[in-house]
Design a protein around this motif. Structure first.
Motif, PDB file in Angstrom:
ATOM      1  N   PRO A 152       0.799  -1.232   0.000  1.00 19.16           N
ATOM      2  CA  PRO A 152       0.000   0.000   0.000  1.00 19.16           C
ATOM      3  C   PRO A 152       0.828   1.277   0.000  1.00 19.16           C
ATOM      4  CG  PRO A 152      -0.913  -1.596   1.546  1.00 19.16           C
ATOM      5  CD  PRO A 152       0.412  -2.150   1.080  1.00 19.16           C
ATOM      6  N   VAL A 153       2.053   1.237   0.552  1.00 20.75           N
ATOM      7  CA  VAL A 153       2.855   2.456   0.632  1.00 20.75           C
ATOM      8  C   VAL A 153       3.163   3.035  -0.739  1.00 20.75           C
ATOM      9  CG1 VAL A 153       5.159   1.379   0.551  1.00 20.75           C
ATOM     10  CG2 VAL A 153       4.828   3.481   1.859  1.00 20.75           C
ATOM     11  N   VAL A 154       3.162   2.197  -1.775  1.00 14.45           N
ATOM     12  CA  VAL A 154       3.525   2.658  -3.121  1.00 14.45           C
ATOM     13  C   VAL A 154       2.630   3.808  -3.568  1.00 14.45           C
ATOM     14  CG1 VAL A 154       3.619   1.978  -5.554  1.00 14.45           C
ATOM     15  CG2 VAL A 154       4.554   0.472  -3.803  1.00 14.45           C
ATOM     16  N   ALA A 155       1.376   3.787  -3.163  1.00 14.18           N
ATOM     17  CA  ALA A 155       0.430   4.808  -3.618  1.00 14.18           C
ATOM     18  C   ALA A 155       0.820   6.210  -3.165  1.00 14.18           C
ATOM     19  CB  ALA A 155      -0.974   4.474  -3.122  1.00 14.18           C
ATOM     20  N   GLN A 156       1.562   6.330  -2.061  1.00  5.92           N
ATOM     21  CA  GLN A 156       1.919   7.654  -1.560  1.00  5.92           C
ATOM     22  C   GLN A 156       3.277   8.128  -2.053  1.00  5.92           C
ATOM     23  OE1 GLN A 156       2.006   6.168   2.672  1.00  5.92           O
ATOM     24  NE2 GLN A 156       3.774   7.561   2.856  1.00  5.92           N
ATOM     25  N   LEU A 157       3.995   7.279  -2.793  1.00  4.74           N
ATOM     26  CA  LEU A 157       5.349   7.612  -3.213  1.00  4.74           C
ATOM     27  C   LEU A 157       5.371   8.414  -4.495  1.00  4.74           C
ATOM     28  CD1 LEU A 157       7.148   4.173  -2.616  1.00  4.74           C
ATOM     29  CD2 LEU A 157       6.979   6.136  -1.050  1.00  4.74           C
ATOM     30  N   GLU A 158       6.436   9.216  -4.613  1.00  5.96           N
ATOM     31  CA  GLU A 158       6.752   9.880  -5.877  1.00  5.96           C
ATOM     32  C   GLU A 158       7.912   9.191  -6.576  1.00  5.96           C
ATOM     33  OE1 GLU A 158       7.510  13.956  -5.010  1.00  5.96           O
ATOM     34  OE2 GLU A 158       5.416  14.399  -4.483  1.00  5.96           O
ATOM     35  N   SER A 159       8.766   8.534  -5.806  1.00  4.95           N
ATOM     36  CA  SER A 159       9.878   7.791  -6.406  1.00  4.95           C
ATOM     37  C   SER A 159      10.144   6.534  -5.591  1.00  4.95           C
ATOM     38  CB  SER A 159      11.142   8.655  -6.499  1.00  4.95           C
ATOM     39  OG  SER A 159      11.547   9.105  -5.223  1.00  4.95           O
ATOM     40  N   LEU A 160      10.603   5.507  -6.304  1.00  3.69           N
ATOM     41  CA  LEU A 160      10.890   4.199  -5.717  1.00  3.69           C
ATOM     42  C   LEU A 160      12.214   3.727  -6.282  1.00  3.69           C
ATOM     43  CD1 LEU A 160      10.011   1.585  -4.183  1.00  3.69           C
ATOM     44  CD2 LEU A 160       8.834   0.899  -6.289  1.00  3.69           C
ATOM     45  N   ASP A 161      13.104   3.247  -5.408  1.00  8.49           N
ATOM     46  CA  ASP A 161      14.435   2.828  -5.851  1.00  8.49           C
ATOM     47  C   ASP A 161      14.719   1.417  -5.351  1.00  8.49           C
ATOM     48  OD1 ASP A 161      17.106   2.591  -6.588  1.00  8.49           O
ATOM     49  OD2 ASP A 161      17.556   4.677  -6.099  1.00  8.49           O
ATOM     50  N   LEU A 162      14.837   0.490  -6.282  1.00  9.49           N
ATOM     51  CA  LEU A 162      15.160  -0.902  -5.986  1.00  9.49           C
ATOM     52  C   LEU A 162      16.464  -1.288  -6.678  1.00  9.49           C
ATOM     53  CD1 LEU A 162      11.596  -2.489  -6.445  1.00  9.49           C
ATOM     54  CD2 LEU A 162      12.660  -1.675  -4.331  1.00  9.49           C
ATOM     55  N   SER A 163      17.354  -0.352  -6.837  1.00  7.37           N
ATOM     56  CA  SER A 163      18.591  -0.555  -7.585  1.00  7.37           C
ATOM     57  C   SER A 163      19.662  -1.229  -6.742  1.00  7.37           C
ATOM     58  CB  SER A 163      19.114   0.785  -8.096  1.00  7.37           C
ATOM     59  OG  SER A 163      19.471   1.629  -7.015  1.00  7.37           O
ATOM     60  N   MET A 164      20.784  -1.540  -7.385  1.00 11.08           N
ATOM     61  CA  MET A 164      22.017  -2.016  -6.756  1.00 11.08           C
ATOM     62  C   MET A 164      21.958  -3.462  -6.268  1.00 11.08           C
ATOM     63  SD  MET A 164      23.011   1.381  -4.512  1.00 11.08           S
ATOM     64  CE  MET A 164      24.402   0.581  -3.723  1.00 11.08           C
ATOM     65  N   GLY A 165      20.842  -4.129  -6.438  1.00 10.72           N
ATOM     66  CA  GLY A 165      20.719  -5.485  -5.930  1.00 10.72           C
ATOM     67  C   GLY A 165      20.651  -6.528  -7.034  1.00 10.72           C
ATOM     68  N   VAL A 166      20.235  -7.729  -6.641  1.00 13.70           N
ATOM     69  CA  VAL A 166      20.120  -8.844  -7.583  1.00 13.70           C
ATOM     70  C   VAL A 166      18.661  -8.920  -8.037  1.00 13.70           C
ATOM     71  CG1 VAL A 166      20.535 -11.298  -7.948  1.00 13.70           C
ATOM     72  CG2 VAL A 166      21.995 -10.020  -6.378  1.00 13.70           C
ATOM     73  N   LEU A 167      18.301  -8.035  -8.934  1.00 13.73           N
ATOM     74  CA  LEU A 167      16.940  -7.960  -9.473  1.00 13.73           C
ATOM     75  C   LEU A 167      16.912  -8.602 -10.859  1.00 13.73           C
ATOM     76  CD1 LEU A 167      14.045  -6.842  -8.991  1.00 13.73           C
ATOM     77  CD2 LEU A 167      14.756  -4.820 -10.281  1.00 13.73           C
ATOM     78  N   THR A 168      16.086  -9.634 -11.033  1.00 14.99           N
ATOM     79  CA  THR A 168      15.996 -10.374 -12.288  1.00 14.99           C
ATOM     80  C   THR A 168      14.630 -10.157 -12.921  1.00 14.99           C
ATOM     81  OG1 THR A 168      15.087 -12.424 -11.358  1.00 14.99           O
ATOM     82  CG2 THR A 168      17.490 -12.115 -11.231  1.00 14.99           C
ATOM     83  N   ASP A 169      14.376 -10.882 -14.001  1.00 15.06           N
ATOM     84  CA  ASP A 169      13.077 -10.804 -14.671  1.00 15.06           C
ATOM     85  C   ASP A 169      11.929 -11.113 -13.714  1.00 15.06           C
ATOM     86  OD1 ASP A 169      14.388 -10.192 -16.984  1.00 15.06           O
ATOM     87  OD2 ASP A 169      13.628 -11.880 -18.150  1.00 15.06           O
ATOM     88  N   GLU A 170      12.166 -12.014 -12.780  1.00 10.92           N
ATOM     89  CA  GLU A 170      11.114 -12.399 -11.838  1.00 10.92           C
ATOM     90  C   GLU A 170      10.642 -11.203 -11.014  1.00 10.92           C
ATOM     91  OE1 GLU A 170      10.491 -15.342  -7.943  1.00 10.92           O
ATOM     92  OE2 GLU A 170      12.293 -15.495  -9.183  1.00 10.92           O
ATOM     93  N   GLY A 171      11.588 -10.455 -10.459  1.00 16.28           N
ATOM     94  CA  GLY A 171      11.223  -9.294  -9.662  1.00 16.28           C
ATOM     95  C   GLY A 171      10.625  -8.180 -10.500  1.00 16.28           C
ATOM     96  N   ALA A 172      11.167  -7.960 -11.688  1.00 16.40           N
ATOM     97  CA  ALA A 172      10.642  -6.913 -12.567  1.00 16.40           C
ATOM     98  C   ALA A 172       9.222  -7.232 -12.999  1.00 16.40           C
ATOM     99  CB  ALA A 172      11.559  -6.759 -13.775  1.00 16.40           C
ATOM    100  N   ALA A 173       8.950  -8.501 -13.304  1.00 17.76           N
ATOM    101  CA  ALA A 173       7.593  -8.904 -13.684  1.00 17.76           C
ATOM    102  C   ALA A 173       6.615  -8.695 -12.537  1.00 17.76           C
ATOM    103  CB  ALA A 173       7.593 -10.364 -14.117  1.00 17.76           C
ATOM    104  N   ALA A 174       7.072  -8.963 -11.313  1.00 12.15           N
ATOM    105  CA  ALA A 174       6.209  -8.741 -10.151  1.00 12.15           C
ATOM    106  C   ALA A 174       5.829  -7.275 -10.030  1.00 12.15           C
ATOM    107  CB  ALA A 174       6.913  -9.215  -8.883  1.00 12.15           C
ATOM    108  N   LEU A 175       6.773  -6.384 -10.312  1.00 10.53           N
ATOM    109  CA  LEU A 175       6.470  -4.956 -10.265  1.00 10.53           C
ATOM    110  C   LEU A 175       5.399  -4.579 -11.271  1.00 10.53           C
ATOM    111  CD1 LEU A 175      10.044  -3.399  -9.926  1.00 10.53           C
ATOM    112  CD2 LEU A 175       8.263  -3.427  -8.172  1.00 10.53           C
ATOM    113  N   LEU A 176       5.497  -5.131 -12.460  1.00  9.67           N
ATOM    114  CA  LEU A 176       4.519  -4.821 -13.504  1.00  9.67           C
ATOM    115  C   LEU A 176       3.146  -5.397 -13.189  1.00  9.67           C
ATOM    116  CD1 LEU A 176       6.664  -5.267 -16.741  1.00  9.67           C
ATOM    117  CD2 LEU A 176       5.828  -3.127 -15.745  1.00  9.67           C
ATOM    118  N   ASP A 177       3.113  -6.507 -12.476  1.00  9.34           N
ATOM    119  CA  ASP A 177       1.840  -7.171 -12.173  1.00  9.34           C
ATOM    120  C   ASP A 177       1.207  -6.677 -10.875  1.00  9.34           C
ATOM    121  OD1 ASP A 177       2.168  -8.700 -14.429  1.00  9.34           O
ATOM    122  OD2 ASP A 177       3.068 -10.395 -13.379  1.00  9.34           O
TER     123      ASP A 177
END
Length: 317
Positions: free
Chosen positions: A233-258
């Motif tokens: 729910p916190v995403v709705a109040q954000l202006e920017s979100l940073d998930l960089s610098m880690g081990v982010l793969t297609d799985e995590g990116a797809a979750a963001l889109l869904d």
């Protein structure tokens, strides 16, 4: 990724308080972020951190200092930050305009980030109720018990391993003015035992009503975090979100889109990632037409040994 000295703090350019034998014209006390540092391996002045900090308070009007950067305080892998913090607390009645503090501005060439020995940093918040920004580098020995502070707007932890207890302490704190929260979680090998469950109170929203930027970065479980953030729910109040610098793969990116809509964001930080070109295109196609700046330029390094692929966070040791 190398960890370098700060260029600025609280919108002010960083300025190194000079050695005792340096002839340097000092800027106005409120015009810069003052960096006070003592490197025992290079400094032959005979002045230790305590002496340098006391001279700083004498040569610069402390009542006008707005931002203070604490660099090396000696052999950082042997002595923790407690003494440097104590020097700061002792001067609280003189540093009456202080708005920003960064503890441990130590570059990689001086010390690996995991070697920096921190301590409980919340006494700084108790001593300076007017503080707007607090940053910390180094997770070893770091403590952050729950605290109440009415004016803090920015809280930043740069570590190669952030203890889960620190995240739980942040989540239990009362920080009604907090707008910017950034945490480099790091890896378990260097003390980074933060779990998604530790982040849950923050992700649930409402904990920090003023929060507009959330950075949960540099994690070896970045896919798991992305999935949790996608439903948060916190995403709705954000202006920017940073998930960089880690081990982010297609799985995590797809979750963001869904997950929950991200089209209201101004910026989505996904640098140092491990997802495919096709996934990057999906992200851009889904978000850029809405004006979201999607940062994906940097790719993480990976190794392969006997068919097993090893991926790394941007900053660990």
């Amino acid at each position: 990724m190398s960890v370098d000295h700060l260029d600025e703090l609280h919108g002010l350019p960083a300025f190194d308080f000079p050695l005792p034998d340096e002839e340097t014209e000092l800027p106005g006390p409120d015009a810069v972020a003052w960096r006070v540092s003592y490197n025992p391996y290079r400094d032959e002045s005979g002045e230790d951190f305590d002496g340098r900090f006391q001279r700083f308070l004498t040569e610069v009007d402390p009542s006008r200092v707005r931002a203070l950067i604490i660099g090396m305080w000696g052999e950082t892998y042997e002595g923790d930050a407690a003494d440097a913090i104590e020097r700061l607390l002792a001067a609280k009645d003189r540093l009456t305009s202080l708005e920003a503090v960064f503890l441990g501005d130590i570059a990689q060439e001086e010390s690996e980030i995991s070697w920096i020995q921190q301590s409980d940093v919340t006494p700084v918040l108790h001593a300076f109720p007017g503080l707007r920004e607090l940053g910390v580098r180094g997770g070893s020995g770091l403590s952050f018990p729950a605290v109440t502070h009415p004016h803090l707007r920015t809280l930043r932890f740069e570590t190669g391993g952030l203890p889960g207890a620190v995240v739980r302490g942040v989540a239990a704190s009362r920080l009604p003015a907090l707008e910017h929260l950034e945490m480099w979680l790091g890896v378990e090998e260097y003390g980074g035992d933060t779990t998604v469950a530790d982040l849950a109170p923050i992700l649930a929203g409402g904990t920090f009503p003023a929060l507009r930027h959330l950075g949960v970065r540099n994690s070896e479980i970045q896919d798991e975090i992305a999935a949790a953030v996608a439903a948060a729910p916190v995403v709705a109040q954000l202006e920017s979100l940073d998930l960089s610098m880690g081990v982010l793969t297609d799985e995590g990116a797809a979750a963001l889109l869904d997950g929950r809509p991200l089209t209201h964001l101004k910026r989505l930080g996904l640098d140092h990632n491990y997802f495919s070109a096709a996934m990057e295109e999906r992200l851009r196609t889904a978000l850029e037409p809405f004006g979201v700046v999607v940062e994906t330029s940097e790719k993480g390094d990976e190794d392969e040994d006997e068919g097993e692929v090893f991926r790394y966070t941007a900053v660990s040791e």
